[in-house]
Write a protein that holds these residues in place. Sequence first.
Motif, PDB file in Angstrom:
ATOM      1  N   VAL A 153      13.093 -16.188 -28.082  1.00  0.00           N
ATOM      2  CA  VAL A 153      12.595 -15.352 -29.188  1.00  0.00           C
ATOM      3  C   VAL A 153      11.581 -16.130 -30.024  1.00  0.00           C
ATOM      4  CG1 VAL A 153      13.251 -14.202 -31.330  1.00  0.00           C
ATOM      5  CG2 VAL A 153      14.632 -13.879 -29.281  1.00  0.00           C
ATOM      6  N   ARG A 154      11.923 -17.405 -30.308  1.00  0.00           N
ATOM      7  CA  ARG A 154      11.004 -18.235 -31.098  1.00  0.00           C
ATOM      8  C   ARG A 154       9.674 -18.414 -30.376  1.00  0.00           C
ATOM      9  NH1 ARG A 154       8.918 -22.901 -31.288  1.00  0.00           N
ATOM     10  NH2 ARG A 154       9.960 -23.639 -29.395  1.00  0.00           N
ATOM     11  N   GLN A 155       9.749 -18.711 -29.053  1.00  0.00           N
ATOM     12  CA  GLN A 155       8.519 -18.913 -28.292  1.00  0.00           C
ATOM     13  C   GLN A 155       7.708 -17.628 -28.168  1.00  0.00           C
ATOM     14  OE1 GLN A 155       8.655 -21.043 -24.649  1.00  0.00           O
ATOM     15  NE2 GLN A 155       9.851 -22.749 -25.453  1.00  0.00           N
ATOM     16  N   GLN A 156       8.425 -16.487 -28.132  1.00  0.00           N
ATOM     17  CA  GLN A 156       7.711 -15.209 -28.081  1.00  0.00           C
ATOM     18  C   GLN A 156       6.887 -15.009 -29.355  1.00  0.00           C
ATOM     19  OE1 GLN A 156      10.083 -11.580 -28.200  1.00  0.00           O
ATOM     20  NE2 GLN A 156       8.839 -10.722 -26.562  1.00  0.00           N
ATOM     21  N   LYS A 157       7.484 -15.341 -30.480  1.00  0.00           N
ATOM     22  CA  LYS A 157       6.762 -15.217 -31.751  1.00  0.00           C
ATOM     23  C   LYS A 157       5.574 -16.172 -31.784  1.00  0.00           C
ATOM     24  CE  LYS A 157      10.765 -13.748 -34.497  1.00  0.00           C
ATOM     25  NZ  LYS A 157      11.696 -14.123 -35.595  1.00  0.00           N
ATOM     26  N   ASP A 158       5.826 -17.425 -31.332  1.00  0.00           N
ATOM     27  CA  ASP A 158       4.732 -18.400 -31.303  1.00  0.00           C
ATOM     28  C   ASP A 158       3.619 -17.948 -30.351  1.00  0.00           C
ATOM     29  OD1 ASP A 158       6.220 -19.881 -33.029  1.00  0.00           O
ATOM     30  OD2 ASP A 158       6.876 -21.380 -31.555  1.00  0.00           O
ATOM     31  N   GLY A 159       4.041 -17.343 -29.211  1.00  0.00           N
ATOM     32  CA  GLY A 159       3.058 -16.866 -28.239  1.00  0.00           C
ATOM     33  C   GLY A 159       2.175 -15.764 -28.797  1.00  0.00           C
ATOM     34  N   ARG A 160       2.813 -14.845 -29.537  1.00  0.00           N
ATOM     35  CA  ARG A 160       2.028 -13.759 -30.146  1.00  0.00           C
ATOM     36  C   ARG A 160       1.018 -14.313 -31.147  1.00  0.00           C
ATOM     37  NH1 ARG A 160       7.052  -9.614 -31.332  1.00  0.00           N
ATOM     38  NH2 ARG A 160       7.246  -8.783 -29.207  1.00  0.00           N
ATOM     39  N   ALA A 161       1.477 -15.283 -31.938  1.00  0.00           N
ATOM     40  CA  ALA A 161       0.568 -15.872 -32.929  1.00  0.00           C
ATOM     41  C   ALA A 161      -0.585 -16.592 -32.229  1.00  0.00           C
ATOM     42  CB  ALA A 161       1.344 -16.838 -33.818  1.00  0.00           C
ATOM     43  N   ALA A 162      -0.259 -17.327 -31.147  1.00  0.00           N
ATOM     44  CA  ALA A 162      -1.310 -18.036 -30.403  1.00  0.00           C
ATOM     45  C   ALA A 162      -2.294 -17.057 -29.772  1.00  0.00           C
ATOM     46  CB  ALA A 162      -0.679 -18.921 -29.331  1.00  0.00           C
ATOM     47  N   LEU A 163      -1.745 -15.920 -29.276  1.00  0.00           N
ATOM     48  CA  LEU A 163      -2.609 -14.914 -28.660  1.00  0.00           C
ATOM     49  C   LEU A 163      -3.567 -14.317 -29.687  1.00  0.00           C
ATOM     50  CD1 LEU A 163      -3.303 -13.307 -26.128  1.00  0.00           C
ATOM     51  CD2 LEU A 163      -1.529 -11.660 -26.769  1.00  0.00           C
ATOM     52  N   GLU A 164      -3.066 -14.066 -30.871  1.00  0.00           N
ATOM     53  CA  GLU A 164      -3.924 -13.521 -31.916  1.00  0.00           C
ATOM     54  C   GLU A 164      -5.032 -14.509 -32.271  1.00  0.00           C
ATOM     55  OE1 GLU A 164      -4.045 -10.542 -33.349  1.00  0.00           O
ATOM     56  OE2 GLU A 164      -2.506  -9.918 -31.900  1.00  0.00           O
ATOM     57  N   ASN A 165      -4.658 -15.790 -32.349  1.00  0.00           N
ATOM     58  CA  ASN A 165      -5.673 -16.814 -32.653  1.00  0.00           C
ATOM     59  C   ASN A 165      -6.715 -16.903 -31.544  1.00  0.00           C
ATOM     60  OD1 ASN A 165      -4.450 -17.529 -35.065  1.00  0.00           O
ATOM     61  ND2 ASN A 165      -3.163 -19.106 -34.114  1.00  0.00           N
ATOM     62  N   LEU A 166      -6.228 -16.787 -30.284  1.00  0.00           N
ATOM     63  CA  LEU A 166      -7.157 -16.854 -29.149  1.00  0.00           C
ATOM     64  C   LEU A 166      -8.126 -15.680 -29.164  1.00  0.00           C
ATOM     65  CD1 LEU A 166      -8.016 -18.218 -26.520  1.00  0.00           C
ATOM     66  CD2 LEU A 166      -6.266 -16.886 -25.333  1.00  0.00           C
ATOM     67  N   LYS A 167      -7.608 -14.481 -29.478  1.00  0.00           N
ATOM     68  CA  LYS A 167      -8.474 -13.303 -29.564  1.00  0.00           C
ATOM     69  C   LYS A 167      -9.564 -13.499 -30.609  1.00  0.00           C
ATOM     70  CE  LYS A 167      -5.231  -9.746 -27.991  1.00  0.00           C
ATOM     71  NZ  LYS A 167      -4.426  -8.558 -28.399  1.00  0.00           N
ATOM     72  N   LYS A 168      -9.168 -14.071 -31.750  1.00  0.00           N
ATOM     73  CA  LYS A 168     -10.146 -14.296 -32.819  1.00  0.00           C
ATOM     74  C   LYS A 168     -11.211 -15.299 -32.372  1.00  0.00           C
ATOM     75  CE  LYS A 168      -6.931 -13.273 -36.593  1.00  0.00           C
ATOM     76  NZ  LYS A 168      -6.165 -13.833 -37.731  1.00  0.00           N
ATOM     77  N   GLU A 169     -10.753 -16.360 -31.656  1.00  0.00           N
ATOM     78  CA  GLU A 169     -11.712 -17.355 -31.176  1.00  0.00           C
ATOM     79  C   GLU A 169     -12.665 -16.760 -30.142  1.00  0.00           C
ATOM     80  OE1 GLU A 169      -9.482 -20.613 -29.677  1.00  0.00           O
ATOM     81  OE2 GLU A 169      -8.638 -21.168 -31.643  1.00  0.00           O
TER      82      GLU A 169
END
Length: 336
Positions: A153-169
């Motif tokens: 669950v923790r990694q899923q949350k971290d993954g979503r946050a990383a994905l959002e950052n990647l989209k912005k980049e």
Amino acid sequence: MISLKSYLSRDTDAETAYRRVISLFLQGISLHAVEGDKEDHDRFREDIDKCLSVLSPKTPVSELLVVVGGALRAMEEYNQRTSKFVRRQNTELQHMVTMLTQTIISIGASSDHSVSRLQSIEKSIESTQAVEDIQILKLRLSECLEAVRDEAVRQQKDGRAALENLKKELESSQELTGSFKAQPDLDAATGLPGKAEAGRAIREAIESPQGRFLVIAVCSRVQAVNARFGYAVGDKILQAFAEHFKKGLSARDQLFRWQGPALVALLQRAERIERVRTEIRQFADTRFDKTIEVGQRTVLIPISAIWSIYPLAPPLDAFLKQLEVFTAAQVSRDHA
């Protein structure tokens, strides 16, 4: 509270005391028998209760010995069945823990600590001999899986946050360069282009089908390997199969991961289909073995495939349907 000695000596009749000893013995093994399989345990207690029902103040000593003998036989048979139950539970737990360990390592949904806990449980299973040990291991496994779930669950949350950052980049990069070229969709298990890429390549090739062929190969027993050892081991089998298949093709041929355990290859040949089929058979019919580490063990897994070759021919939908039907038939055959 009365002592056993006082209970037995209340009556000076030796036969009566003997009956009481036998009754206490039968009641004791009935009450304190280890419960493995519940139905089997209930059946054993019913057998002992039948022996108890035979006892009465008038039961002759000779018949008492028969009753005790019957009870001892019932207890010995129950012990044998319970031992089999423990071994069966032991084997099931070993397979389950091995599959979970490999899957967790594959998806990275756990810390190294959780993997170490699973490997410790797997090692403990090997020395398990009692029902109580099995119950303790199940409790340890349950606690470990809860920790894995929380980590996932923790990694899923971290993954979503990383994905959002990647989209912005990526959006920022597109704004700076004015364009963004998409990379091919590569399959994680084999490193080959995936089904979407295969579909696009087939669509382009079928527009000029002269001298174009498609080979489809379904790796055998992958579903059984997944069920027994986990998807991480199944992926290694597919990777080895893809490497073997790619070595047999020419540099200009295109190889794709189709779906499930299936690969497809697009060929360009001037020869007739019979000659092309003979060329492909030289490596596609080859059976070979792959050695894979599964937990604490080394497993030798045979690898082979069922394959077919088709000349490219429109319409596209009908051609793709042939591939789907062939793949489904071979996968169903593996499940049978």
